[in-house]
Design a protein around this motif. Structure first.
Motif, PDB file in Angstrom:
ATOM      1  N   GLY A 221       0.818  -1.208   0.000  1.00 26.76           N
ATOM      2  CA  GLY A 221       0.000   0.000   0.000  1.00 26.76           C
ATOM      3  C   GLY A 221       0.853   1.260   0.000  1.00 26.76           C
ATOM      4  N   LEU A 259       2.356 -12.117  -3.995  1.00 35.21           N
ATOM      5  CA  LEU A 259       2.379 -11.174  -2.877  1.00 35.21           C
ATOM      6  C   LEU A 259       1.133 -10.287  -2.907  1.00 35.21           C
ATOM      7  CD1 LEU A 259       4.166 -10.235  -0.530  1.00 35.21           C
ATOM      8  CD2 LEU A 259       5.155  -8.540  -2.058  1.00 35.21           C
ATOM      9  N   ALA A 262      -1.998 -12.066  -1.881  1.00 38.24           N
ATOM     10  CA  ALA A 262      -2.063 -12.454  -0.464  1.00 38.24           C
ATOM     11  C   ALA A 262      -2.603 -11.329   0.409  1.00 38.24           C
ATOM     12  CB  ALA A 262      -0.677 -12.857   0.028  1.00 38.24           C
ATOM     13  N   LEU A 263      -2.759 -10.139  -0.178  1.00 36.33           N
ATOM     14  CA  LEU A 263      -3.145  -9.002   0.646  1.00 36.33           C
ATOM     15  C   LEU A 263      -4.649  -8.915   0.822  1.00 36.33           C
ATOM     16  CD1 LEU A 263      -0.870  -6.258  -0.845  1.00 36.33           C
ATOM     17  CD2 LEU A 263      -0.522  -7.633   1.196  1.00 36.33           C
ATOM     18  N   PRO A 264      -5.087  -8.658   2.055  1.00 39.82           N
ATOM     19  CA  PRO A 264      -6.510  -8.402   2.225  1.00 39.82           C
ATOM     20  C   PRO A 264      -6.819  -7.046   1.608  1.00 39.82           C
ATOM     21  CG  PRO A 264      -5.341  -8.069   4.302  1.00 39.82           C
ATOM     22  CD  PRO A 264      -4.332  -8.515   3.300  1.00 39.82           C
ATOM     23  N   ARG A 268     -12.074  -8.670  -1.630  1.00 41.48           N
ATOM     24  CA  ARG A 268     -11.631 -10.030  -1.328  1.00 41.48           C
ATOM     25  C   ARG A 268     -12.383 -10.536  -0.115  1.00 41.48           C
ATOM     26  NH1 ARG A 268      -6.051  -9.173  -2.633  1.00 41.48           N
ATOM     27  NH2 ARG A 268      -6.182  -9.743  -4.793  1.00 41.48           N
ATOM     28  N   LEU A 273      -8.219 -15.187   0.762  1.00 37.88           N
ATOM     29  CA  LEU A 273      -6.871 -14.710   0.466  1.00 37.88           C
ATOM     30  C   LEU A 273      -6.105 -15.861  -0.145  1.00 37.88           C
ATOM     31  CD1 LEU A 273      -5.955 -12.827   3.728  1.00 37.88           C
ATOM     32  CD2 LEU A 273      -6.896 -11.902   1.644  1.00 37.88           C
ATOM     33  N   LEU A 274      -5.136 -15.539  -0.968  1.00 41.16           N
ATOM     34  CA  LEU A 274      -4.311 -16.587  -1.551  1.00 41.16           C
ATOM     35  C   LEU A 274      -2.915 -16.490  -0.956  1.00 41.16           C
ATOM     36  CD1 LEU A 274      -5.514 -16.161  -5.216  1.00 41.16           C
ATOM     37  CD2 LEU A 274      -6.096 -18.008  -3.654  1.00 41.16           C
ATOM     38  N   PRO A 275      -2.691 -17.143   0.152  1.00 40.02           N
ATOM     39  CA  PRO A 275      -1.376 -17.026   0.786  1.00 40.02           C
ATOM     40  C   PRO A 275      -0.311 -17.720  -0.065  1.00 40.02           C
ATOM     41  CG  PRO A 275      -2.877 -18.358   2.120  1.00 40.02           C
ATOM     42  CD  PRO A 275      -3.551 -18.094   0.843  1.00 40.02           C
TER      43      PRO A 275
ATOM     44  N   SER C 193       2.858 -12.218   3.216  1.00 43.38           N
ATOM     45  CA  SER C 193       2.524 -13.482   2.566  1.00 43.38           C
ATOM     46  C   SER C 193       2.174 -14.539   3.600  1.00 43.38           C
ATOM     47  CB  SER C 193       3.678 -13.963   1.686  1.00 43.38           C
ATOM     48  OG  SER C 193       4.759 -14.384   2.462  1.00 43.38           O
ATOM     49  N   ALA C 196      -1.423 -13.792   5.362  1.00 41.77           N
ATOM     50  CA  ALA C 196      -2.588 -14.327   4.659  1.00 41.77           C
ATOM     51  C   ALA C 196      -2.873 -15.762   5.080  1.00 41.77           C
ATOM     52  CB  ALA C 196      -2.361 -14.251   3.152  1.00 41.77           C
ATOM     53  N   GLN C 197      -1.826 -16.551   5.295  1.00 40.69           N
ATOM     54  CA  GLN C 197      -2.028 -17.933   5.750  1.00 40.69           C
ATOM     55  C   GLN C 197      -2.778 -17.952   7.071  1.00 40.69           C
ATOM     56  OE1 GLN C 197       1.847 -19.733   6.164  1.00 40.69           O
ATOM     57  NE2 GLN C 197       2.436 -19.396   4.037  1.00 40.69           N
ATOM     58  N   ASN C 200      -6.469 -16.732   6.804  1.00 38.60           N
ATOM     59  CA  ASN C 200      -7.318 -17.800   6.260  1.00 38.60           C
ATOM     60  C   ASN C 200      -7.573 -18.875   7.305  1.00 38.60           C
ATOM     61  OD1 ASN C 200      -7.610 -16.630   3.803  1.00 38.60           O
ATOM     62  ND2 ASN C 200      -6.299 -18.043   2.681  1.00 38.60           N
ATOM     63  N   GLU C 221      -7.205  -2.798   6.968  1.00 34.99           N
ATOM     64  CA  GLU C 221      -7.404  -3.758   5.877  1.00 34.99           C
ATOM     65  C   GLU C 221      -7.681  -5.145   6.444  1.00 34.99           C
ATOM     66  OE1 GLU C 221      -7.596  -3.328   2.669  1.00 34.99           O
ATOM     67  OE2 GLU C 221      -7.259  -1.170   2.867  1.00 34.99           O
ATOM     68  N   HIS C 225     -11.184  -7.197   6.377  1.00 31.14           N
ATOM     69  CA  HIS C 225     -11.233  -8.474   5.686  1.00 31.14           C
ATOM     70  C   HIS C 225     -11.929  -9.545   6.516  1.00 31.14           C
ATOM     71  CE1 HIS C 225      -9.915 -11.686   3.058  1.00 31.14           C
ATOM     72  NE2 HIS C 225      -9.584 -12.352   4.142  1.00 31.14           N
ATOM     73  N   PRO C 264      -2.886   3.597   3.269  1.00 27.71           N
ATOM     74  CA  PRO C 264      -2.069   3.824   2.088  1.00 27.71           C
ATOM     75  C   PRO C 264      -2.797   3.335   0.839  1.00 27.71           C
ATOM     76  CG  PRO C 264      -0.905   2.467   3.709  1.00 27.71           C
ATOM     77  CD  PRO C 264      -2.261   2.707   4.245  1.00 27.71           C
ATOM     78  N   GLY C 265      -2.743   4.136  -0.188  1.00 30.72           N
ATOM     79  CA  GLY C 265      -3.395   3.750  -1.431  1.00 30.72           C
ATOM     80  C   GLY C 265      -4.853   4.157  -1.470  1.00 30.72           C
TER      81      GLY C 265
END
Lengths: 335, 292, 335
Positions: A221, A259, A262-264, A268, A273-275, C193, C196-197, C200, C221, C225, C264-265
């Motif tokens: 971010g 990467l 994997a971010l929330p 999403r 999330l796709l770790p 990364s 995220a694991q 989930n 964030e 989520h 951010p963003g």
């Protein structure tokens, strides 16, 4: 990463940093190339242990003695890595300014803020007299958005809040009108609302002073917010490099893509999330060959482990490059 | 991780390296010396060529290397080597027993203070500080003198002396983990205070405690010998190193060996325990700064 | 203790029957004068995920300690499943604890460094009188649940990565089949990364075990989520609560708006000025008024209860009024 263009402030080629422990040699940074241009912000993006901070410290030879640095980092025609030790202070903090990660550590707790700035100005002979130095100190403090420079210059560091201390550290960083400014995770220690202020300040100062900015962060971010160019580091190498919009919106390297996935974030759903499976490799792991991301990569192929891929350009002159076999095979990467 | 250790990336490496479980070579050497010392103490009487108290007036003050008396004889013609071997057992006991007892008492006190509220903690620790303020030797002499001479009383005196430093060490080891996240988890598990103290806190205390107490054994040996020297511990004609040193005092200019041999024995055995402590600190990964 | 707080404590409402945890009007001032938590109401339903978001020093960790009954509030009441935790004797409380468990923040201290990680998990079971055999079987089951091989139980924390340690901390929290787990910044120290694991994992476990989760974080964030409902804290107070979608789409409190804009963003919105005041001497009335862009003089006296804007969406702000369609049901308006 094309040929030396006009406005190049710092050209880094083949930067290697090796940690020597007894007889073991652990490569922490391996063959990193990048250019910093005046008025542009390059973000080194990476997770912990990716080598992003060590790369930046290696440039100014601020790494511990146990680390050996090689390669070249050319600023104003001088290679910082070849420079004799006694000439280094001229560059550290003057031609190359630093903004630290944690200003409460970087500032001397036993000296008042104004004196610390004044000393930097005097050491680097930026001012002719004490009076001029004091004048300039106040200017710098108001330049970094401190509403009451006179009061703050007389304050002790512990009397200031985190955001104020970071502003003071930034004032020190820009005090000698550096050609290059290196900011190592300068907002990580701050709260979001303050982080937003500091990011804004850094951006506006850069526009004003036209310095080249190397900004190190782990936060995508933040990178989105500030970057012109992004270099993504993984396991000591740059795996993808290019204009921020391309790297962060249309990533080529599977690591960058993973990467980002994997971010929330907006859109999403929970549990979706796709770790990235597994852990980043340790530099001590000698069994790894080829691409260091291969063991965690969902698009891995047999040739990935054969040889470590080089950073190759995608398209003609986009300035966008990635180190992945998919690029060398010129396979169009699905978004 | 991301922010601090990650920025240098070495923290994780350091940990990997420390996974080694095998002992270092120098540890083997030190442990070998320690084993020899213990063997001498246990089997000393069997090895001794003469009786430790049989006087042989004809061969008084024989020098080191005299035939039949490897380390010479003392003022009454007693064989110094034999006295040394017999005395080893006493010396080792005066090292082990006080430290053993004081480590149990000190650990209990230190754990109690470390886990009690701030007021009780302050009370216990300030009382211990009063004891701590005296030099250990003086305190041992004072307690020893009050109790009267004898090995047993000397050991009681040394136990009293060693409780405060052990308690202080334990308290600081407890304080080091008291605020850690896992302690909060343990409290929220529903476990009793005693269970938390023994199962969660104690394992964090053991390593520094073992290191410290090993070094303390060395000190205890020296101090016990000192008490004997002053006549507050072992009584003549028993073979005890401090006592032998006192005997040798009178002949220092005619036959320095009589005093030097037991002095060296005290020094060496105390050194062996100190070295063992140092090696244990390395092997158990205890930061020596915690111990001071 | 002010009069209002006493009144509130006395008139402690009976908990809503369907809620798992109800916290009414809790306040805590520490010995050093820090007013960490000030008159906070929070509730969590069965199987619900409540996110608590706020910047450092807003009192969110202190609140966690109060609602976990690791610390005693000065005023207010805490009900867990209808039981008043503050009225309970020590033995009763200890028996109750197995039903609400903590997942701590810092991977470097969340497991006992001198215990094998399996023993750390087993501790919670043994403390609740599980037999040796049953404990062993349950630990193996838990390791499978969190996706780690059972052989990991024999390792020490320093042999594991941050992500693995936090997984085990989750296993430990789940050991005694709790109804509620409280994650206090449980992923903040992890790489994105890896984060995220864990997110989930928490989400999967929450669904399969029908857990209630309180998820505390400074990262909007992450909270966005994971959560069903969000409570936003500022300087010891909950300034806004509501369903996550409502809070994000129609933030009612100016601080919530600022927090969203600072991410951010988030785009080019003017960041909030200044930094949070000291919790030792918070401003009178609304704590946010010193930084609030919409503050008026009346804010200095504002100390009302939160206003319900729509069902379940409450904010503590002078300018907030109930939405039109809720007017008939609002007793304050009809009165």
């Amino acid at each position: 990463m094309t040929s030396v263009a006009n406005g190049d402030a710092l050209i880094v080629r083949g930067l290697n940093t090796v940690l020597c422990q007894g007889k073991s040699r652990l490569p922490l940074v391996r063959g990193v190339d990048f250019d910093l241009r005046a008025g542009r912000t390059t973000v080194l993006l990476g997770e912990s242990g990716s080598g992003k901070s060590i790369s930046a410290r290696s440039l100014l030879r601020l790494t511990p003695r146990s680390m050996r640095v090689s390669g070249s980092a050319v600023l104003d025609g001088t290679d910082l890595l070849e420079l004799p030790e006694r000439h280094l202070p001229r560059y550290r903090g003057s031609r190359v300014g630093m903004i630290p990660q944690d200003p409460s550590v970087a500032l001397d707790p036993f000296r008042k803020v104004g004196r610390q700035i004044l000393e930097v100005l005097r050491v680097h002979k930026m001012v002719a007299s004490r009076a001029e130095g004091r004048q300039r100190t106040l200017e710098l403090l108001s330049q970094v958005g401190i509403p009451d420079p006179v009061r703050v210059s007389k304050a002790w560091p512990h009397e200031l809040s985190g955001g104020m201390k970071q502003r003071v550290a930034i004032a020190i960083g820009i005090s000698c009108r550096p050609a290059v400014l290196i900011a190592d995770e300068p907002t990580t220690a701050l709260d979001v609302t303050v982080q937003a202020q500091i990011l804004r300040l850094i951006k506006s100062l850069q526009d004003e002073l036209g310095t080249a900015l190397l900004f190190i962060t782990h936060d995508v971010g933040v990178a989105r917010e500030i970057a012109d160019d992004v270099a993504v580091m993984y396991a000591g190498v740059i795996v993808e490099h290019g204009p921020a919009a391309q790297v962060l919106n249309d990533p080529t390297h599977p690591y960058t893509a993973a990467l980002l996935a994997a971010l929330p974030g907006r859109g999403r759903k929970r549990g979706e999330l796709l770790p990235i499976p597994g852990q980043p490799p340790s530099p001590a792991d000698a069994t790894l060959t080829g691409c260091r991301f291969a063991p965690r990569c969902t698009r891995v192929r047999p040739e990935c482990t054969a040889q470590e891929p080089e950073l190759l350009h995608i398209g003609a002159d986009s300035g966008h490059a990635a180190a992945c076999v998919e690029v060398s095979n010129r396979v169009k990467v699905p978004a | 991780m991301t922010t601090i250790s990650g920025s240098l990336g070495t923290a994780r490496l350091g940990r990997r390296v420390s996974r080694r479980r095998r002992l270092q070579p120098s540890t083997h050497v030190v442990l070998g010396l320690l084993a020899m010392l213990v063997l001498v103490a246990v089997f000393g009487p069997l090895l001794a060529p003469h009786s430790p108290i049989a006087a042989d007036p004809v061969h008084r003050l024989a020098g080191i290397g005299s035939p039949g008396h490897l380390l010479g004889t003392d003022g009454q013609g007693r064989d110094i080597l034999s006295r040394l071997l017999y005395g080893a057992r006493t010396s080792l006991l005066t090292g082990l027993v006080p430290v053993g007892i004081s480590s149990v008492i000190g650990t209990a006190l230190g754990m109690f203070a470390g886990l009690a509220g701030s007021k009780l903690n302050a009370l216990v620790m300030r009382v211990l500080d009063v004891f701590y303020a005296f030099p250990t030797v003086l305190l041992a002499i004072a307690v020893g003198a009050a109790l009267g001479p004898g090995i047993r009383n000397a050991m009681i005196a040394l136990t009293v002396v060693f409780v405060p430093p052990v308690a202080r060490l334990v308290e600081s080891a407890v304080a080091a983990v008291r605020g850690d996240d896992f302690m909060e988890s343990a409290r929220s598990s529903g476990a009793s205070r005693v269970r938390i103290a023994t199962r969660q806190v104690l394992p964090n205390v053991v390593a520094p405690l073992v290191v410290y107490c090993t070094s303390l054994i060395g000190l205890s040996i020296v101090e016990a010998a000192g008490l004997s020297f002053l006549g507050l511990a072992a009584t003549p004609p028993n073979a005890e190193w401090g006592l032998m040193l006192n005997d040798g005092r009178n002949y220092f200019f005619t036959n320095p060996g009589v005093a030097l041999v037991p002095a060296v024995a005290v020094l060496v055995s105390s050194l062996i325990f100190n070295l063992t402590g140092d090696r244990l600190a390395v092997e158990l990964q205890v930061d020596r700064k915690e111990l001071s | 203790m002010n009069v209002r707080a006493i009144k509130k404590a006395e008139s402690a409402r009976v908990p809503r029957s369907d809620d798992l945890l109800n916290v009414y009007g809790v306040s805590k001032t520490y010995g050093n004068g820090v007013k960490a938590v000030n008159d906070v109401d929070v509730s969590v339903g069965r199987g619900e995920i409540l996110g608590i978001v706020g910047e450092s020093g807003c009192g969110k960790s202190s609140l966690v300690r109060l609602l976990m009954r690791l610390n005693k509030p000065d005023t207010g009441s805490v009900y867990f499943d209808g039981h008043d935790l503050l009225m309970m004797g020590e033995p009763q409380l200890r028996r109750m604890r197995r039903r609400f468990q903590l997942v701590p923040q810092n991977p470097s201290t969340s497991l006992n460094p001198r215990l094998r990680v399996g023993a750390s998990v087993a501790f919670n079971l043994r403390a609740n009188r599980w037999g040796r055999e049953a404990t062993r079987a349950r630990v193996a089951e838990l390791f499978e649940l969190i996706g780690l091989d059972a052989s990991f139980a024999q390792r020490y924390p320093h042999e594991l990565s941050g992500g693995q340690i936090q997984r085990i901390a989750i296993a430990r929290a789940l050991a005694t089949n709790p109804d509620l787990i409280v994650c206090d910044e449980a992923v903040s120290a992890l790489d994105k990364s890896v984060q995220a694991q864990i997110l989930n994992l928490i989400s999967d476990l929450q669904q399969s075990l029908n857990l209630a989760v309180i998820f505390v974080s400074h990262d909007l964030e992450v909270v966005r989520h994971l959560s069903d409902r969000v409570a936003v804290m500022y300087l010891g107070r909950v300034v806004e609560t509501g369903p996550v979608g409502t809070i994000l789409a129609e933030p009612a409190h100016p601080y919530t708006r600022a927090l969203l804009a600072s991410a951010p963003g988030a785009g080019d919105v003017a960041p909030l000025e200044g930094e949070p005041p000291s919790p030792v001497d918070p401003p009178s009335g609304c704590p946010f008024r010193t930084r609030c862009p919409d503050a008026i003089s009346a804010c200095a006296d504002y100390d009302n209860a939160p206003v319900e804007i729509t069902a379940g969406h409450l904010a503590r702000c002078l300018r907030v009024t109930p939405a039109q369609d809720t007017v008939p049901t609002n007793p304050r308006r009809t009165a």
